[in-house]
Design a protein around this motif. Sequence first.
Motif, PDB file in Angstrom:
ATOM      1  N   UNK A  25      38.199  30.111  37.623  1.00  0.00           N
ATOM      2  CA  UNK A  25      38.232  31.160  36.608  1.00  0.00           C
ATOM      3  C   UNK A  25      36.934  31.213  35.821  1.00  0.00           C
ATOM      4  N   UNK A  26      36.420  30.048  35.474  1.00  0.00           N
ATOM      5  CA  UNK A  26      35.139  30.003  34.746  1.00  0.00           C
ATOM      6  C   UNK A  26      34.022  30.590  35.590  1.00  0.00           C
ATOM      7  N   UNK A  27      34.048  30.319  36.876  1.00  0.00           N
ATOM      8  CA  UNK A  27      33.040  30.878  37.776  1.00  0.00           C
ATOM      9  C   UNK A  27      33.099  32.413  37.754  1.00  0.00           C
ATOM     10  N   UNK A  28      34.314  32.978  37.848  1.00  0.00           N
ATOM     11  CA  UNK A  28      34.463  34.444  37.797  1.00  0.00           C
ATOM     12  C   UNK A  28      34.001  35.005  36.454  1.00  0.00           C
ATOM     13  N   UNK A  29      34.281  34.285  35.405  1.00  0.00           N
ATOM     14  CA  UNK A  29      33.928  34.750  34.067  1.00  0.00           C
ATOM     15  C   UNK A  29      32.418  34.698  33.832  1.00  0.00           C
ATOM     16  N   UNK A  30      31.804  33.597  34.224  1.00  0.00           N
ATOM     17  CA  UNK A  30      30.391  33.375  33.932  1.00  0.00           C
ATOM     18  C   UNK A  30      29.460  34.076  34.922  1.00  0.00           C
ATOM     19  N   UNK A  31      29.829  34.094  36.192  1.00  0.00           N
ATOM     20  CA  UNK A  31      28.927  34.650  37.202  1.00  0.00           C
ATOM     21  C   UNK A  31      29.688  35.538  38.201  1.00  0.00           C
ATOM     22  N   UNK A  32      30.195  36.678  37.740  1.00  0.00           N
ATOM     23  CA  UNK A  32      30.988  37.543  38.630  1.00  0.00           C
ATOM     24  C   UNK A  32      30.184  38.094  39.810  1.00  0.00           C
ATOM     25  N   UNK A  33      28.877  38.219  39.646  1.00  0.00           N
ATOM     26  CA  UNK A  33      28.037  38.772  40.709  1.00  0.00           C
ATOM     27  C   UNK A  33      28.117  37.909  41.966  1.00  0.00           C
ATOM     28  N   UNK A  34      28.058  36.590  41.811  1.00  0.00           N
ATOM     29  CA  UNK A  34      28.104  35.716  42.984  1.00  0.00           C
ATOM     30  C   UNK A  34      29.495  35.687  43.598  1.00  0.00           C
ATOM     31  N   UNK A  35      30.526  35.807  42.788  1.00  0.00           N
ATOM     32  CA  UNK A  35      31.898  35.841  43.316  1.00  0.00           C
ATOM     33  C   UNK A  35      32.069  37.070  44.204  1.00  0.00           C
ATOM     34  N   UNK A  36      31.614  38.211  43.725  1.00  0.00           N
ATOM     35  CA  UNK A  36      31.726  39.450  44.494  1.00  0.00           C
ATOM     36  C   UNK A  36      30.874  39.377  45.759  1.00  0.00           C
ATOM     37  N   UNK A  37      29.662  38.843  45.632  1.00  0.00           N
ATOM     38  CA  UNK A  37      28.770  38.733  46.790  1.00  0.00           C
ATOM     39  C   UNK A  37      29.333  37.811  47.865  1.00  0.00           C
ATOM     40  N   UNK A  38      30.027  36.761  47.466  1.00  0.00           N
ATOM     41  CA  UNK A  38      30.581  35.815  48.442  1.00  0.00           C
ATOM     42  C   UNK A  38      31.921  36.256  49.008  1.00  0.00           C
ATOM     43  N   UNK A  39      32.663  37.073  48.291  1.00  0.00           N
ATOM     44  CA  UNK A  39      34.021  37.377  48.708  1.00  0.00           C
ATOM     45  C   UNK A  39      34.244  38.715  49.383  1.00  0.00           C
ATOM     46  N   UNK A  40      33.341  39.660  49.177  1.00  0.00           N
ATOM     47  CA  UNK A  40      33.584  41.009  49.688  1.00  0.00           C
ATOM     48  C   UNK A  40      32.576  41.390  50.763  1.00  0.00           C
ATOM     49  N   UNK A  41      32.934  42.371  51.563  1.00  0.00           N
ATOM     50  CA  UNK A  41      32.044  42.845  52.623  1.00  0.00           C
ATOM     51  C   UNK A  41      30.937  43.713  52.013  1.00  0.00           C
ATOM     52  N   UNK A  42      29.820  43.853  52.716  1.00  0.00           N
ATOM     53  CA  UNK A  42      28.696  44.633  52.179  1.00  0.00           C
ATOM     54  C   UNK A  42      29.075  46.048  51.738  1.00  0.00           C
ATOM     55  N   UNK A  43      29.979  46.675  52.454  1.00  0.00           N
ATOM     56  CA  UNK A  43      30.402  48.039  52.093  1.00  0.00           C
ATOM     57  C   UNK A  43      30.962  48.071  50.664  1.00  0.00           C
ATOM     58  N   UNK A  44      31.754  47.083  50.311  1.00  0.00           N
ATOM     59  CA  UNK A  44      32.368  47.054  48.985  1.00  0.00           C
ATOM     60  C   UNK A  44      31.444  46.466  47.922  1.00  0.00           C
ATOM     61  N   UNK A  45      30.561  45.578  48.328  1.00  0.00           N
ATOM     62  CA  UNK A  45      29.566  45.051  47.382  1.00  0.00           C
ATOM     63  C   UNK A  45      28.684  46.196  46.883  1.00  0.00           C
ATOM     64  N   UNK A  46      28.327  47.109  47.784  1.00  0.00           N
ATOM     65  CA  UNK A  46      27.474  48.234  47.418  1.00  0.00           C
ATOM     66  C   UNK A  46      28.139  49.142  46.380  1.00  0.00           C
ATOM     67  N   UNK A  47      29.473  49.142  46.335  1.00  0.00           N
ATOM     68  CA  UNK A  47      30.193  49.997  45.387  1.00  0.00           C
ATOM     69  C   UNK A  47      30.427  49.305  44.037  1.00  0.00           C
ATOM     70  N   UNK A  48      29.980  48.068  43.896  1.00  0.00           N
ATOM     71  CA  UNK A  48      30.171  47.333  42.648  1.00  0.00           C
ATOM     72  C   UNK A  48      29.399  47.985  41.516  1.00  0.00           C
ATOM     73  N   UNK A  49      29.982  47.917  40.321  1.00  0.00           N
ATOM     74  CA  UNK A  49      29.321  48.464  39.139  1.00  0.00           C
ATOM     75  C   UNK A  49      29.771  47.648  37.917  1.00  0.00           C
ATOM     76  N   UNK A  50      29.442  48.106  36.749  1.00  0.00           N
ATOM     77  CA  UNK A  50      29.761  47.364  35.527  1.00  0.00           C
ATOM     78  C   UNK A  50      31.266  47.142  35.379  1.00  0.00           C
ATOM     79  N   UNK A  51      32.068  48.116  35.804  1.00  0.00           N
ATOM     80  CA  UNK A  51      33.523  47.979  35.713  1.00  0.00           C
ATOM     81  C   UNK A  51      34.015  46.873  36.645  1.00  0.00           C
ATOM     82  N   UNK A  52      33.460  46.806  37.836  1.00  0.00           N
ATOM     83  CA  UNK A  52      33.832  45.757  38.794  1.00  0.00           C
ATOM     84  C   UNK A  52      33.560  44.376  38.198  1.00  0.00           C
ATOM     85  N   UNK A  53      32.406  44.227  37.577  1.00  0.00           N
ATOM     86  CA  UNK A  53      32.049  42.938  36.990  1.00  0.00           C
ATOM     87  C   UNK A  53      32.939  42.612  35.789  1.00  0.00           C
ATOM     88  N   UNK A  54      33.284  43.634  35.019  1.00  0.00           N
ATOM     89  CA  UNK A  54      34.192  43.430  33.889  1.00  0.00           C
ATOM     90  C   UNK A  54      35.560  42.968  34.383  1.00  0.00           C
TER      91      UNK A  54
END
Length: 151
Positions: A25-54
């Motif tokens: 949970x702390x990892x998601x809270x502190x560094x959401x960018x790396x969580x998204x980069x490691x967990x999602x496919x490139x198609x969905x990473x490209x759609x990430x925005x401020x709301x996704x990180x929030x």
Amino acid sequence: MSTPQRLETVRRLQTVMASAYATLGAWCLIHPYSVIALGFTPKYIAMSNATTYLFTRCFGAQAMTCGLLLGTSSMTAFSFTAFGLAMIPYIGWNFWFSGIGPSRGMINSLMWLDFIGNVFFMSGSLWCGKVLREEARKSSGEGGSEALLRE
């Protein structure tokens, strides 16, 4: 395994689960960018925005709260069983977004580690609940599983 050993194993498993929740949970809270980069496919990473990180940060805050509660609560057989059964939707999420449901291809193969973790949380919680129920039956006049956990 003796009663004290079984109860110590329950305590240790509870601590491991609480630590995992709080840490991830702390990892998601502190560094959401790396969580998204490691967990999602490139198609969905490209759609990430401020709301996704929030939302990722909010998920992390909830996981940290869950870890805190799990780590500081006197869990009973009922609460362990309820916690284990509450993992079912998370396991379903893993299947729905990885290859079965209409959103297949959203998460990458690393997210199978999330599936394994969810199965661990579910089976570990159900096992702890079973142990506490069995020990409460053995000591039927000694206050039940709550008293056993405090010993």
